[in-house]
Write an enzyme that holds these catalytic residues in place. Structure first.
Site, PDB file in Angstrom:
ATOM      1  N   LEU A 150       5.134  -7.246 -11.105  1.00  0.00           N
ATOM      2  CA  LEU A 150       5.261  -7.359 -12.569  1.00  0.00           C
ATOM      3  C   LEU A 150       6.465  -6.570 -13.073  1.00  0.00           C
ATOM      4  O   LEU A 150       6.714  -6.503 -14.274  1.00  0.00           O
ATOM      5  CB  LEU A 150       3.981  -6.836 -13.239  1.00  0.00           C
ATOM      6  CG  LEU A 150       2.699  -7.606 -12.924  1.00  0.00           C
ATOM      7  CD1 LEU A 150       1.486  -6.915 -13.539  1.00  0.00           C
ATOM      8  CD2 LEU A 150       2.785  -9.046 -13.430  1.00  0.00           C
ATOM      9  N   LYS A 184      10.185   1.257   1.551  1.00  0.00           N
ATOM     10  CA  LYS A 184      10.403   2.607   0.995  1.00  0.00           C
ATOM     11  C   LYS A 184      10.923   3.624   1.999  1.00  0.00           C
ATOM     12  O   LYS A 184      11.591   4.586   1.626  1.00  0.00           O
ATOM     13  CB  LYS A 184       9.106   3.124   0.370  1.00  0.00           C
ATOM     14  CG  LYS A 184       8.764   2.329  -0.865  1.00  0.00           C
ATOM     15  CD  LYS A 184       7.519   2.805  -1.532  1.00  0.00           C
ATOM     16  CE  LYS A 184       7.235   1.845  -2.675  1.00  0.00           C
ATOM     17  NZ  LYS A 184       6.074   2.204  -3.443  1.00  0.00           N
TER      18      LYS A 184
HETATM   19  P1  NAP Z   1       3.171   1.115   3.522  1.00  0.00           P
HETATM   20  O1  NAP Z   1       4.106   2.244   3.577  1.00  0.00           O
HETATM   21  O2  NAP Z   1       3.464  -0.098   4.328  1.00  0.00           O
HETATM   22  O3  NAP Z   1       1.704   1.656   3.906  1.00  0.00           O
HETATM   23  C1  NAP Z   1       0.640   0.764   4.032  1.00  0.00           C
HETATM   24  C2  NAP Z   1      -0.651   1.533   4.302  1.00  0.00           C
HETATM   25  O4  NAP Z   1      -1.727   0.588   4.290  1.00  0.00           O
HETATM   26  C3  NAP Z   1      -0.692   2.235   5.657  1.00  0.00           C
HETATM   27  O5  NAP Z   1      -1.441   3.417   5.534  1.00  0.00           O
HETATM   28  C4  NAP Z   1      -1.433   1.210   6.534  1.00  0.00           C
HETATM   29  O6  NAP Z   1      -2.111   1.798   7.620  1.00  0.00           O
HETATM   30  C5  NAP Z   1      -2.439   0.684   5.530  1.00  0.00           C
HETATM   31  N1  NAP Z   1      -2.952  -0.655   5.864  1.00  0.00           N
HETATM   32  C6  NAP Z   1      -2.284  -1.834   5.757  1.00  0.00           C
HETATM   33  N2  NAP Z   1      -3.080  -2.850   6.136  1.00  0.00           N
HETATM   34  C7  NAP Z   1      -4.268  -2.303   6.477  1.00  0.00           C
HETATM   35  C8  NAP Z   1      -5.507  -2.842   6.938  1.00  0.00           C
HETATM   36  N3  NAP Z   1      -5.676  -4.160   7.125  1.00  0.00           N
HETATM   37  N4  NAP Z   1      -6.522  -1.987   7.194  1.00  0.00           N
HETATM   38  C9  NAP Z   1      -6.352  -0.657   7.001  1.00  0.00           C
HETATM   39  N5  NAP Z   1      -5.226  -0.087   6.573  1.00  0.00           N
HETATM   40  C10 NAP Z   1      -4.182  -0.901   6.306  1.00  0.00           C
HETATM   41  O7  NAP Z   1       2.991   0.586   2.004  1.00  0.00           O
HETATM   42  P2  NAP Z   1       3.135   1.396   0.626  1.00  0.00           P
HETATM   43  O8  NAP Z   1       4.500   1.234   0.116  1.00  0.00           O
HETATM   44  O9  NAP Z   1       2.555   2.756   0.836  1.00  0.00           O
HETATM   45  O10 NAP Z   1       2.193   0.536  -0.346  1.00  0.00           O
HETATM   46  C11 NAP Z   1       0.788   0.535  -0.141  1.00  0.00           C
HETATM   47  C12 NAP Z   1       0.081  -0.183  -1.298  1.00  0.00           C
HETATM   48  O11 NAP Z   1       0.275   0.527  -2.529  1.00  0.00           O
HETATM   49  C13 NAP Z   1       0.597  -1.599  -1.537  1.00  0.00           C
HETATM   50  O12 NAP Z   1      -0.494  -2.420  -1.862  1.00  0.00           O
HETATM   51  C14 NAP Z   1       1.509  -1.452  -2.736  1.00  0.00           C
HETATM   52  O13 NAP Z   1       1.601  -2.631  -3.491  1.00  0.00           O
HETATM   53  C15 NAP Z   1       0.770  -0.356  -3.515  1.00  0.00           C
HETATM   54  N6  NAP Z   1       1.684   0.362  -4.410  1.00  0.00           N
HETATM   55  C16 NAP Z   1       1.518   0.214  -5.741  1.00  0.00           C
HETATM   56  C17 NAP Z   1       2.346   0.856  -6.618  1.00  0.00           C
HETATM   57  C18 NAP Z   1       2.136   0.700  -8.071  1.00  0.00           C
HETATM   58  O14 NAP Z   1       3.066   0.952  -8.825  1.00  0.00           O
HETATM   59  N7  NAP Z   1       0.951   0.337  -8.501  1.00  0.00           N
HETATM   60  C19 NAP Z   1       3.368   1.684  -6.147  1.00  0.00           C
HETATM   61  C20 NAP Z   1       3.509   1.836  -4.763  1.00  0.00           C
HETATM   62  C21 NAP Z   1       2.656   1.147  -3.912  1.00  0.00           C
HETATM   63  P3  NAP Z   1      -1.378   2.018   9.064  1.00  0.00           P
HETATM   64  O15 NAP Z   1      -0.638   3.319   8.949  1.00  0.00           O
HETATM   65  O16 NAP Z   1      -2.494   2.062  10.020  1.00  0.00           O
HETATM   66  O17 NAP Z   1      -0.457   0.837   9.269  1.00  0.00           O
END
Ligand code: NAP
Length: 270
Positions: free
Chosen positions: A21, A73
């Site tokens: 968004l 990131k």
């Molecule tokens: P990231 O660095 O790729 O980290 C992803 C995390 O999710 C890791 O801890 C990973 O675990 C875990 N994961 C992924 N698939 C999984 C599954 N099937 N079962 C269990 N754990 C799983 O991503 P990120 O940038 O931190 O973003 C994470 C989430 O936060 C996303 O959905 C993103 O859209 C959201 N977010 C939202 C905002 C906002 O403004 N609202 C801002 C930032 C992020 P492993 O280490 O085991 O791979």
């Protein structure tokens, strides 16, 4: 539309990115401040293997600002000219500013966690269960420990939970020990569970109570299953939209030099 040949491009990159968004939010802000002739905000799906080429593109096209979402990131860091001190401590960059050819990495995600949380609670000495150990988790760990909360990290890959726990003086658990979240004052989900698999939740409902605050970083047009179930348990809830807004306000300032028109940007995405 006020776009001219002088309009500077800002954009979000992610994979996926189509759910974002951010374009609506930033463009509404540009329009409200009547700077939509100076800035336009787009989105592009970029494969993580193409990140080096994309960074060359930023330099070649003089793109002004980039918002980075999953999975970029951490991947962008080696290609930038400078990383600001907070982003360095967090170890993740969600904002790149092109300052006359110099690419500077910032992190505003921690404000997206901190500002909404502090509207509900004082963090000093509270216990936080943080689910996930990726980029968003790093920002959350920085935010809550900066304010004196105690941290327990739960992650599918325990090695990553341990590394993060070591950096932010917390405890590390695997997702098999998720029942321990019952005793936390605050639970923050930063995994992408609920983003790709919308009917999934990282925390069984039975471990959530009305004494807790549940913060789900995942955002979508619909409420996540985690937030729906937390409401059923009478917990206080904070959705990913709040994180998006507050990280976005700080990003808006970095890209444009103007204070974000908060109410208009909120209205554009809620
Ligand atoms: P990231 O660095 O790729 O980290 C992803 C995390 O999710 C890791 O801890 C990973 O675990 C875990 N994961 C992924 N698939 C999984 C599954 N099937 N079962 C269990 N754990 C799983 O991503 P990120 O940038 O931190 O973003 C994470 C989430 O936060 C996303 O959905 C993103 O859209 C959201 N977010 C939202 C905002 C906002 O403004 N609202 C801002 C930032 C992020 P492993 O280490 O085991 O791979």
């Amino acid at each position: 539309m006020n776009i001219t040949a002088r309009t500077k491009i800002c954009m979000i990159i992610g994979d996926p990115v189509e759910h974002s968004l951010s374009p609506q939010m930033h463009n509404a802000g540009y329009e409200a401040l009547q700077i939509d002739d100076q800035f336009v905000y787009l989105a592009s799906r970029v494969n993580v293997n193409d990140i080096a080429d994309f960074i060359k593109g930023i330099r070649a096209m003089h793109i002004r600002g980039i918002s980075c979402t999953i999975p970029h990131k951490i991947a962008v860091i080696p290609y930038l000219d400078k990383i600001d001190a907070v982003a360095k401590k967090i170890g993740a960059v969600n904002t790149i500013v092109n300052d006359e050819g110099k690419l500077i990495g910032y992190n505003t995600d921690w404000l997206g966690i901190l500002v909404p949380l502090e509207k509900h609670i004082t963090l000093q000495n509270k216990t936080v269960a943080l689910i996930g150990a990726g980029g968003a988790a790093r920002a959350a760990a920085f935010a809550v420990t900066k304010k004196g909360a105690k941290l327990a990290i739960y992650n599918r890959t325990i090695k990553k939970a341990k590394e993060l726990a070591k950096e932010f003086n917390g405890e590390a658990y695997s997702l098999d020990e998720i029942q321990n979240v019952k005793s936390a004052d605050i639970i923050i989900n930063t995994t992408s569970i609920g983003l790709k698999q919308k009917n999934k939740t990282p925390i069984p409902k039975k471990y959530i109570s009305n004494k807790q605050i549940i913060f789900d970083a995942v955002y979508d047009s619909e409420e996540s299953r985690l937030i729906k179930e937390a409401k059923k348990q009478d917990a206080q809830t904070i959705s990913g939209i709040e994180m998006l807004l507050h990280q976005g306000f700080a990003q808006f300032r970095l890209f444009t030099g103007y204070e974000a028109p908060i109410d208009i940007m909120r209205k554009a995405i809620t």
